[in-house]
Design an enzyme around this catalytic site. Structure first.
Site, PDB file in Angstrom:
ATOM      1  N   ASP A  20       0.827  -1.205   0.000  1.00 29.20           N
ATOM      2  CA  ASP A  20       0.000   0.000   0.000  1.00 29.20           C
ATOM      3  C   ASP A  20       0.864   1.258   0.000  1.00 29.20           C
ATOM      4  OD1 ASP A  20      -2.298   1.515   0.068  1.00 29.20           O
ATOM      5  OD2 ASP A  20      -2.549   1.361   2.238  1.00 29.20           O
ATOM      6  N   ASN A  68     -10.449  -2.640  -6.448  1.00 25.56           N
ATOM      7  CA  ASN A  68      -9.663  -1.636  -7.181  1.00 25.56           C
ATOM      8  C   ASN A  68     -10.258  -1.247  -8.528  1.00 25.56           C
ATOM      9  OD1 ASN A  68      -6.400  -2.785  -5.977  1.00 25.56           O
ATOM     10  ND2 ASN A  68      -7.796  -1.256  -5.140  1.00 25.56           N
TER      11      ASN A  68
END
EC number: 2.5.1.31
Length: 260
Positions: A20, A68
């Site tokens: 991340d 996503n």
């Protein structure tokens, strides 16, 4: 990332990483998010080398979640092109380093070119017996469990297995990475303290390590810190620790100096 070796008896065999922070890394430098993703690829390559050098059995990288797809269309398109390019260019490296690649997730949602590269990479590296490298792409922990339920339901329908025979041991054969050793350690970069629908079944007993470092800045120091942290922990899997066990045998009370 340095090739420094970590020497521990209690070393994790399977590490999973939630990579991340690529977008924030790029934003901090006044660049488009795709520059962060490209920098993240380089960090992934270094992490793989580190894993090989430290003789990990498996490394699982969370590259693209099923959520996503909600990102801007251009970013998703850029990510698909980047994924295709990386896979196509990495095959020789996978062969050279004896890496067995497996993409976990619903690849049917990807374009045909990317699906082709995925299948080609997996086929070429299938017999390799070094690092098991798993890339989670269009993956979600809930999806994984549901597709496992569907598979076992088909077995029930065919009479191969009866409902009362279903247990954890045989159900786990129908979810991703069932053939590998369990995930010992989950590392998340970027400062968030959550697992984001990642390997919900597989990390039930995993240790967690969080760092504020953004993924493109992840290096051997942070990787080593995570492994060192793991090595110092006592994994009880629901049992009490050895000290409490001795107290219990003497007094019948394991509450003294224990953490529940």
């Amino acid at each position: 990332m340095s090739l420094t070796k970590i020497k521990h008896i209690n070393k994790p065999r399977h590490i999973a990483i939630i990579m991340d922070g690529n977008g924030r890394w790029a934003k901090n430098r006044g660049k488009l998010r795709i520059f962060g993703h490209k920098a993240g690829v380089e960090s992934a390559k270094k992490a793989i080398k580190f894993a090989i050098n430290n003789h990990l059995n498996a490394l699982t990288l969370y590259a693209f979640s099923s959520e996503n797809w909600k990102r801007p269309i251009q970013e998703v398109s850029d990510l698909m092109e980047l994924f295709s390019s990386v896979l196509n260019n990495a095959i020789d490296s996978f062969k050279k380093n004896n890496i067995r690649l497996k993409i976990i997730g619903d690849i049917s949602k990807f374009n045909l070119k990317l699906q082709k590269y995925i299948k080609k990479s997996e086929k070429i590296t299938y017999k390799n017996n070094g690092l098991n490298l798993n890339i989670a792409a269009n993956y979600g922990g809930r999806w994984d469990i549901i597709q496992g339920v569907k598979k076992i339901a088909k077995q029930v329908k065919k009479g191969i297995i009866y409902p009362d025979q279903i247990n954890e041991s045989n159900f786990c054969r129908f979810i991703c990475m069932n053939e590998l050793v369990p995930v010992d350690l989950v590392i998340r970069t970027g400062g968030e303290h959550r697992i984001s629908n990642f390997l919900l079944w597989q990390i039930a007993y995993s240790e967690l390590f969080f760092t504020d470092v953004l993924w493109p800045d992840f290096d051997h120091v942070i990787f080593s810190n995570a492994i060192n942290s793991f090595a110092k922990r006592e994994r009880r899997f629901g049992k009490i620790n050895s000290k409490c066990s001795k107290i219990y045998l003497k007094t019948g009370d394991a509450s003294e100096n224990s953490i529940n």
